[in-house]
Design an enzyme around this catalytic site. Structure first.
Site, PDB file in Angstrom:
ATOM      1  CD  GLU A  30      33.445  11.596 -24.427  1.00  0.00           C
ATOM      2  OE1 GLU A  30      33.133  11.322 -25.598  1.00  0.00           O
ATOM      3  OE2 GLU A  30      34.577  11.365 -23.961  1.00  0.00           O
ATOM      4  N   GLY A  62      36.607   8.684 -22.147  1.00  0.00           N
ATOM      5  CA  GLY A  62      37.898   8.769 -21.462  1.00  0.00           C
ATOM      6  C   GLY A  62      38.799   7.611 -21.830  1.00  0.00           C
ATOM      7  CD  GLU A  66      38.663  12.341 -23.497  1.00  0.00           C
ATOM      8  OE1 GLU A  66      38.025  11.748 -22.597  1.00  0.00           O
ATOM      9  OE2 GLU A  66      38.546  13.552 -23.694  1.00  0.00           O
TER      10      GLU A  66
HETATM   11  N1  T1G Z   1      30.554   4.646 -16.011  1.00  0.00           N
HETATM   12  C1  T1G Z   1      29.907   4.002 -15.020  1.00  0.00           C
HETATM   13  N2  T1G Z   1      29.213   2.858 -15.189  1.00  0.00           N
HETATM   14  C2  T1G Z   1      29.177   2.344 -16.439  1.00  0.00           C
HETATM   15  C3  T1G Z   1      29.823   2.970 -17.524  1.00  0.00           C
HETATM   16  C4  T1G Z   1      30.544   4.166 -17.272  1.00  0.00           C
HETATM   17  N3  T1G Z   1      31.208   4.809 -18.237  1.00  0.00           N
HETATM   18  N4  T1G Z   1      29.580   2.205 -18.641  1.00  0.00           N
HETATM   19  C5  T1G Z   1      28.832   1.179 -18.244  1.00  0.00           C
HETATM   20  N5  T1G Z   1      28.580   1.250 -16.935  1.00  0.00           N
HETATM   21  C6  T1G Z   1      27.816   0.295 -16.137  1.00  0.00           C
HETATM   22  C7  T1G Z   1      26.390   0.200 -16.585  1.00  0.00           C
HETATM   23  O1  T1G Z   1      25.603   1.197 -15.963  1.00  0.00           O
HETATM   24  C8  T1G Z   1      26.037  -1.211 -16.120  1.00  0.00           C
HETATM   25  O2  T1G Z   1      25.827  -1.145 -14.721  1.00  0.00           O
HETATM   26  C9  T1G Z   1      27.339  -1.991 -16.326  1.00  0.00           C
HETATM   27  O3  T1G Z   1      28.375  -1.002 -16.363  1.00  0.00           O
HETATM   28  C10 T1G Z   1      27.348  -2.770 -17.637  1.00  0.00           C
HETATM   29  O4  T1G Z   1      27.045  -1.811 -18.655  1.00  0.00           O
HETATM   30  C11 T1G Z   1      36.351  12.017 -19.628  1.00  0.00           C
HETATM   31  C12 T1G Z   1      33.689  12.492 -19.470  1.00  0.00           C
HETATM   32  C13 T1G Z   1      30.578   0.158 -22.548  1.00  0.00           C
HETATM   33  C14 T1G Z   1      29.151  -0.252 -24.552  1.00  0.00           C
HETATM   34  O5  T1G Z   1      29.530   6.800 -22.567  1.00  0.00           O
HETATM   35  O6  T1G Z   1      28.100   2.515 -23.699  1.00  0.00           O
HETATM   36  O7  T1G Z   1      34.387   9.274 -20.529  1.00  0.00           O
HETATM   37  O8  T1G Z   1      23.404  -1.859 -14.689  1.00  0.00           O
HETATM   38  O9  T1G Z   1      24.958  -3.031 -19.359  1.00  0.00           O
HETATM   39  O10 T1G Z   1      25.790  -3.687 -22.750  1.00  0.00           O
HETATM   40  O11 T1G Z   1      35.815  12.677 -21.799  1.00  0.00           O
HETATM   41  O12 T1G Z   1      28.094   0.275 -21.016  1.00  0.00           O
HETATM   42  O13 T1G Z   1      25.221  -3.536 -14.328  1.00  0.00           O
HETATM   43  O14 T1G Z   1      24.759  -1.788 -12.595  1.00  0.00           O
HETATM   44  O15 T1G Z   1      25.863  -1.055 -20.702  1.00  0.00           O
HETATM   45  O16 T1G Z   1      28.175  -4.595 -22.424  1.00  0.00           O
HETATM   46  C15 T1G Z   1      31.968   7.846 -21.875  1.00  0.00           C
HETATM   47  C16 T1G Z   1      28.999   4.135 -21.613  1.00  0.00           C
HETATM   48  C17 T1G Z   1      31.738   8.262 -20.469  1.00  0.00           C
HETATM   49  C18 T1G Z   1      30.220   4.521 -22.454  1.00  0.00           C
HETATM   50  C19 T1G Z   1      29.073  -1.775 -22.572  1.00  0.00           C
HETATM   51  N6  T1G Z   1      31.697   6.428 -22.049  1.00  0.00           N
HETATM   52  N7  T1G Z   1      28.825   2.697 -21.552  1.00  0.00           N
HETATM   53  O17 T1G Z   1      27.741  -2.151 -22.860  1.00  0.00           O
HETATM   54  O18 T1G Z   1      27.111  -3.282 -20.658  1.00  0.00           O
HETATM   55  S1  T1G Z   1      31.969   9.977 -20.232  1.00  0.00           S
HETATM   56  C20 T1G Z   1      30.438   6.025 -22.368  1.00  0.00           C
HETATM   57  C21 T1G Z   1      28.347   2.004 -22.621  1.00  0.00           C
HETATM   58  C22 T1G Z   1      33.637  10.214 -20.456  1.00  0.00           C
HETATM   59  C23 T1G Z   1      35.571  11.668 -20.836  1.00  0.00           C
HETATM   60  C24 T1G Z   1      34.103  11.618 -20.599  1.00  0.00           C
HETATM   61  C25 T1G Z   1      28.143   0.532 -22.407  1.00  0.00           C
HETATM   62  C26 T1G Z   1      29.262  -0.316 -23.035  1.00  0.00           C
HETATM   63  P1  T1G Z   1      24.741  -2.151 -14.031  1.00  0.00           P
HETATM   64  P2  T1G Z   1      26.138  -2.263 -19.877  1.00  0.00           P
HETATM   65  P3  T1G Z   1      27.177  -3.521 -22.215  1.00  0.00           P
END
Ligand code: T1G
Length: 645
Positions: free
Chosen positions: A129, A106, A109
């Site tokens: 995603e 997102g 996006e």
């Molecule tokens: N939503 C909620 N929590 C998230 C999050 C997210 N997207 N990304 C990270 N966290 C939390 C994670 O669980 C952890 O929590 C803390 O943040 C630090 O994360 C509409 C539908 C960005 C590369 O797939 O790949 O958008 O354990 O330890 O190593 O089309 O987080 O501390 O409680 O991983 O520095 C798409 C997912 C979503 C990216 C950073 N986005 N995140 O890594 O920190 S779907 C993703 C990551 C979407 C749209 C669709 C990584 C990071 P806690 P971390 P990091």
């Protein structure tokens, strides 16, 4: 305005700063705050342009994944992001997105809802995603092909890998890469820019060759993953639908994926990889020891790979061997591995040289007295390991962590060779150690809390997924793999063809079949262990294969015979051997093979949980997905078996 989104002005530019640490996820209130900010600045006559930037370490890292459960449980109708991005795009004043850290899912996006995008040189953008078993759900599959072209958009959406600023610039996803302070650069870039809406841009006509190439690549690399194919469907739709039709179609495909078991399983793995780093019995303020220098004993396959992990993290490594020849072989392998990555464009030559500059190959103990951690990676022999640890006891400084890479041996017995068992821990890497993400952190009965806390932090530094496990034979992963492979052999004895056993589990999603894995790892490894543990006879066919010198790929023959390219083929010798051991010839279905082999994993996992060798079911899932080729879209053995759900 909530404090999730902050407004400010720099001269004639309205600045919208997202303030939702740690990753600026699009949690409830963030999209709304951005839309409100755009409206506010459109109504402000002093403002002629708008910049949207992330506060803290990054732009927007995606929708809030924690919100998806509200959609699948019916509490929310959808993520409600696409319409808000449209409102941003409808701004009458130019909107420039300033990206640092990452713009993912997102986040990208939203960035594409802007009229322009500028990027910090070290930033990344992507649509990951698919790694959650879904597809972009806020028009990403429709705007990305309008900026980067259909082929690149398909690749980014079905693979899910982020790309660099340089690559994003090259493909037109961003308009400029900053050469200094990002906000200053973005404000200057915004001056005098006309509004240019991405959704108005044309999309290239459909090219069946592009789609079929993407589908074939996805079928290979994302085998069995529904979202990968649907991501391609969504991007392909952009070539033959209007933007609005394409967004509606994307939403239909997004919901099909979100409500499917595959996505629930992969989201379980996403959060699981972060949960396993949290050790409930460790006090939050447990000290983490600084690891500024490392030493590795043994420059074989494992020792060399382990050393590379430290080098990649910028930690100097002393690599010790007992002979110049084995030391030279180890260094040559490390160099070859780096050179292969440079050749593939993964690293630059300069980066490779800077890593090798941190490596000190040696035949002595020089510098081991100042190392912060020493990792033993020698032959799997208890007497040898105890000799080494006894010697280290007299060399290493008091707060040096003494780690063993043993894959099955008793950590406490190894620690008993020292006067400092509290500093001894298992760091079980998986081959190839510089590639596999899993690190089993094996806790001895005396291992100190700070050694565990440091090991967990170090796993993240080494870009590994660290999972704490107890000290028993085979710890968690290998302990479960024994019964799994024993059942596979038993199925052959009952009448199943070896290739059918391997194919059933491969088609189900395992990276390799259980018998082929044995040939890859070496059948002699298990054979020796069965002899040492008095378990000869528990694997009669593999015992017989080993007695024939058929250890697997390394001897050119095991369960299968191998050509020079290591392609497996049925060997009549093995067919005859199986007949000697066969107790039946009944038809055995693929489903029975899957149920009994995966069932063996689940049953052993339950025992491991009962004994406290693993903290939680999710720890076992993370071990199997990251270390044993278990398909992430099935969530790991315990998730698949509904254990602890
Ligand atoms: N939503 C909620 N929590 C998230 C999050 C997210 N997207 N990304 C990270 N966290 C939390 C994670 O669980 C952890 O929590 C803390 O943040 C630090 O994360 C509409 C539908 C960005 C590369 O797939 O790949 O958008 O354990 O330890 O190593 O089309 O987080 O501390 O409680 O991983 O520095 C798409 C997912 C979503 C990216 C950073 N986005 N995140 O890594 O920190 S779907 C993703 C990551 C979407 C749209 C669709 C990584 C990071 P806690 P971390 P990091």
């Amino acid at each position: 305005m909530s404090d999730l989104v902050l407004l400010s002005k720099l001269a004639n530019v309205g600045v919208i700063t997202i303030n939702n640490p740690p990753v600026n996820a699009l949690s409830p209130g963030v999209p709304e705050g951005i839309v409100e900010g755009v409206a506010t600045f459109n109504a402000d006559p002093e403002v002629t342009a708008i910049v949207i930037i992330g506060g803290g370490r990054t732009f927007i890292s995606g929708a809030d994944i924690k919100e998806f459960g509200k959609i699948t449980s019916g509490q929310k109708s959808d993520i409600g992001l696409a319409d808000k991005i449209d409102l941003i795009e409808q701004s009458a004043k130019p909107v420039v997105m300033a990206i640092h850290g990452q713009a993912l899912g997102g986040g990208l996006e939203v960035a594409m809802g802007g009229h322009y995008r500028v990027m910090d040189p070290a930033a990344k953008v992507g649509q990951p995603e698919v790694k959650l078993g879904i597809i972009p759900g806020a028009a990403g599959t429709q705007r990305l092909p309008r900026l980067a072209g259909v082929a690149k958009a398909m690749e980014m959406c079905w693979q899910g890998d982020p790309i660099s600023a340089a690559e994003a610039l090259q493909h037109g996803i961003v308009d400029a890469v900053s050469n200094g302070d990002l906000l200053t650069f973005a404000v200057e870039f915004a001056q005098g820019k006309p509004v240019r809406r991405v959704s108005d841009l044309p999309v290239a006509a459909a090219d069946p060759a592009v789609s079929s190439a993407a589908r074939a690549a996805a079928a290979k690399r994302a085998r069995g993953l529904m979202a990968a194919q649907k991501a391609i469907d969504a991007v392909e739709a952009a070539t033959r639908m209007t933007f609005a039709e394409g967004v509606a179609y994307e939403r239909q495909l997004f919901e099909e994926c979100l409500f499917d078991e595959q996505s629930k399983s992969m989201i379980h793995i996403f959060f699981g990889e972060r949960e396993v780093a949290k050790i409930p019995f460790l006090a939050k303020d447990t000290p983490v020891l600084p690891i500024k220098s490392a030493a590795v004993i043994g420059a074989g396959t494992m020792g060399g790979g382990i050393a590379m992990n430290y080098l990649n993290a910028g930690i100097p490594v002393r690599l010790r061997e007992t002979s110049q020849a084995s030391l030279d072989r180890g260094v040559a392998t490390i160099t070859k591995n780096y050179a292969a990555s440079v050749a593939k464009g993964r690293f630059t030559q300069a980066w490779m040289d800077s890593r090798l500059a941190l490596l000190t190959p040696q035949l002595t103990w020089e510098g081991f007295d100042t190392a912060d951690i020493i990792v033993e990676a020698v032959f799997e022999n208890m007497a040898l390991k105890k000799t080494i640890f006894a010697e280290l006891d007299g060399i290493a400084k008091a707060d040096c962590i003494l780690a063993t890479n043993t894959s099955t041996l008793d950590i406490d017995e190894i620690a008993s060779a020292t006067k400092r068992p509290h500093m001894v821990v298992g760091h079980h890497f998986f081959s190839p150690a510089n590639v596999m993400r899993l690190l089993e952190i094996v806790r001895g009965k005396d291992t100190a809390p700070e050694v565990l806390a440091t090991s967990m932090a170090l796993a993240k530094t080494l870009r590994k997924v660290g999972v704490l496990v107890g000290n028993c034979f085979g710890f968690v992963g290998n302990r479960m793999f024994g019964p799994y492979r024993r059942v596979a052999e038993q199925l052959v004895i009952e009448g199943a063809d070896p290739m059918a056993v391997d194919k059933a589990l491969y088609d189900w999603g395992m990276a390799m079949g259980p018998l082929a894995v044995g040939d890859l790892a070496g059948l002699d490894v298990g054979w020796r262990i069965r002899q040492e543990r008095g378990e000869v006879g528990s694997a009669p066919i593999e015992d017989a294969l080993c007695e024939m010198g058929r250890y697997g790929q390394k001897t050119g023959a095991g369960w299968y015979k191998y050509d020079e390219k290591r392609n497996p083929a049925i060997d009549p010798v093995v067919t005859a051997l199986i007949e000697q051991h066969r107790t039946g010839h009944r038809e055995i279905s693929a489903q029975e093979i899957i149920d009994r082999c995966v069932g063996a994993l689940i049953d052993e996992g339950k025992k491991i949980l009962e004994e406290g060798i693993a903290l939680r079911p999710v720890d076992i899932d993370i071990i199997y997905v990251n270390g044993y080729g278990f398909p992430a879209h099935r969530g790991g053995p315990m998730w698949y078996g509904q254990v602890g759900r």
